[in-house]
Design a protein around this motif. Structure first.
Motif, PDB file in Angstrom:
ATOM      1  N   LYS A  69      53.505  52.878  51.784  1.00 43.31           N
ATOM      2  CA  LYS A  69      54.877  52.978  52.289  1.00 43.31           C
ATOM      3  C   LYS A  69      55.902  52.977  51.149  1.00 43.31           C
ATOM      4  O   LYS A  69      56.892  52.249  51.182  1.00 43.31           O
ATOM      5  CB  LYS A  69      55.173  51.862  53.291  1.00 43.31           C
ATOM      6  N   LEU A  70      55.645  53.826  50.156  1.00 40.25           N
ATOM      7  CA  LEU A  70      56.530  53.948  49.003  1.00 40.25           C
ATOM      8  C   LEU A  70      57.180  55.321  48.981  1.00 40.25           C
ATOM      9  O   LEU A  70      56.571  56.317  49.395  1.00 40.25           O
ATOM     10  CB  LEU A  70      55.745  53.761  47.699  1.00 40.25           C
ATOM     11  N   SER A  71      58.384  55.399  48.458  1.00 40.44           N
ATOM     12  CA  SER A  71      59.030  56.690  48.216  1.00 40.44           C
ATOM     13  C   SER A  71      58.467  57.272  46.922  1.00 40.44           C
ATOM     14  O   SER A  71      57.820  56.563  46.139  1.00 40.44           O
ATOM     15  CB  SER A  71      60.537  56.501  48.079  1.00 40.44           C
ATOM     16  N   GLN A  72      58.740  58.545  46.682  1.00 46.30           N
ATOM     17  CA  GLN A  72      58.307  59.132  45.405  1.00 46.30           C
ATOM     18  C   GLN A  72      58.966  58.415  44.240  1.00 46.30           C
ATOM     19  O   GLN A  72      58.333  58.168  43.220  1.00 46.30           O
ATOM     20  CB  GLN A  72      58.645  60.628  45.350  1.00 46.30           C
ATOM     21  N   SER A  73      60.224  58.057  44.407  1.00 43.68           N
ATOM     22  CA  SER A  73      60.940  57.361  43.344  1.00 43.68           C
ATOM     23  C   SER A  73      60.310  56.003  43.049  1.00 43.68           C
ATOM     24  O   SER A  73      60.106  55.644  41.885  1.00 43.68           O
ATOM     25  CB  SER A  73      62.412  57.195  43.740  1.00 43.68           C
ATOM     26  N   ALA A  74      59.985  55.263  44.105  1.00 41.18           N
ATOM     27  CA  ALA A  74      59.376  53.932  43.918  1.00 41.18           C
ATOM     28  C   ALA A  74      58.001  54.045  43.274  1.00 41.18           C
ATOM     29  O   ALA A  74      57.668  53.286  42.355  1.00 41.18           O
ATOM     30  CB  ALA A  74      59.280  53.201  45.255  1.00 41.18           C
ATOM     31  N   THR A  88      61.068  60.471  39.089  1.00 43.70           N
ATOM     32  CA  THR A  88      60.751  60.980  40.423  1.00 43.70           C
ATOM     33  C   THR A  88      60.225  62.413  40.374  1.00 43.70           C
ATOM     34  O   THR A  88      59.276  62.758  41.085  1.00 43.70           O
ATOM     35  CB  THR A  88      62.000  60.915  41.328  1.00 43.70           C
ATOM     36  N   ASN A  89      60.812  63.260  39.519  1.00 47.51           N
ATOM     37  CA  ASN A  89      60.347  64.648  39.460  1.00 47.51           C
ATOM     38  C   ASN A  89      58.917  64.741  38.942  1.00 47.51           C
ATOM     39  O   ASN A  89      58.140  65.592  39.394  1.00 47.51           O
ATOM     40  CB  ASN A  89      61.294  65.524  38.639  1.00 47.51           C
ATOM     41  N   ALA A  90      58.525  63.857  38.038  1.00 47.66           N
ATOM     42  CA  ALA A  90      57.143  63.844  37.550  1.00 47.66           C
ATOM     43  C   ALA A  90      56.205  63.440  38.687  1.00 47.66           C
ATOM     44  O   ALA A  90      55.132  64.035  38.868  1.00 47.66           O
ATOM     45  CB  ALA A  90      56.987  62.888  36.374  1.00 47.66           C
ATOM     46  N   GLN A  91      56.615  62.446  39.475  1.00 52.20           N
ATOM     47  CA  GLN A  91      55.814  62.024  40.622  1.00 52.20           C
ATOM     48  C   GLN A  91      55.619  63.203  41.576  1.00 52.20           C
ATOM     49  O   GLN A  91      54.518  63.457  42.057  1.00 52.20           O
ATOM     50  CB  GLN A  91      56.482  60.850  41.348  1.00 52.20           C
ATOM     51  N   GLY A  92      56.685  63.926  41.847  1.00 46.53           N
ATOM     52  CA  GLY A  92      56.592  65.102  42.720  1.00 46.53           C
ATOM     53  C   GLY A  92      55.660  66.157  42.148  1.00 46.53           C
ATOM     54  O   GLY A  92      54.888  66.785  42.887  1.00 46.53           O
ATOM     55  N   ASN A  93      55.716  66.359  40.837  1.00 53.03           N
ATOM     56  CA  ASN A  93      54.825  67.336  40.189  1.00 53.03           C
ATOM     57  C   ASN A  93      53.368  66.907  40.290  1.00 53.03           C
ATOM     58  O   ASN A  93      52.481  67.736  40.473  1.00 53.03           O
ATOM     59  CB  ASN A  93      55.214  67.531  38.719  1.00 53.03           C
TER      60      ASN A  93
END
Length: 154
Positions: free
Chosen positions: A16-21, A30-35
């Protein structure tokens, strides 16, 4: 699901975490997490090791097979307090940096609106600009209060 990216996303959702978290826990933006989740990039080992400390089933992320001690819908043991404190400090620092940028932008906007109000004779435009300026000032004040309150956390 196949591939590291989709499994990483599934683990993030399980926790239950956001990409940012999740990115903050792993020490990336956050953009690295998305990648990573989209498969555009592959995560480095130090990132993955940090996620282990946060409760991510890294065996599942890497192989697609769940560890015996972590089920697909079970909660995880909370990370140790020193890990939480370290990540809280990072998140607080990032929040302060972003709020300082927001405050600066709001200040610049207020200055530009002030000059625009003086240049127009249209009362409706003046009223709208005054409303925007008031809301920008209120948001800047709230940001300063948030910086003050959160500075006590770290």
């Amino acid at each position: 699901m196949t591939g590291i990216g989709p499994r990483l996303r599934q683990e993030r959702h399980r926790l239950k975490l956001s990409q940012s978290a999740m990115g903050t826990l792993g020490g990336v933006e956050t953009n690295a997490q998305g990648n990573y989740e989209s498969g555009a990039r592959y995560p480095k080992a130090d990132y993955l090791l940090r996620l282990v400390d946060a409760g991510v089933d890294i065996t599942y992320v890497m192989t697609g097979t769940r560890s015996s001690d972590v089920g697909p819908y079970t909660s995880v043991t909370p990370p140790p307090s020193h890990v939480v404190d370290e990540h809280l400090g990072k998140v607080t620092h990032q929040l302060h940096r972003n709020l300082h940028g927001l405050i600066d932008a709001l200040y610049q906007m207020a200055l530009l609106i002030e000059s625009r109000v003086n240049d127009t004779a249209d009362e409706a435009v003046k009223k709208e600009l005054d409303t925007i300026r008031s809301e920008a000032q209120a948001l800047a004040q709230a940001s300063v209060r948030l910086i003050f309150v959160t500075s006590k956390l770290s």
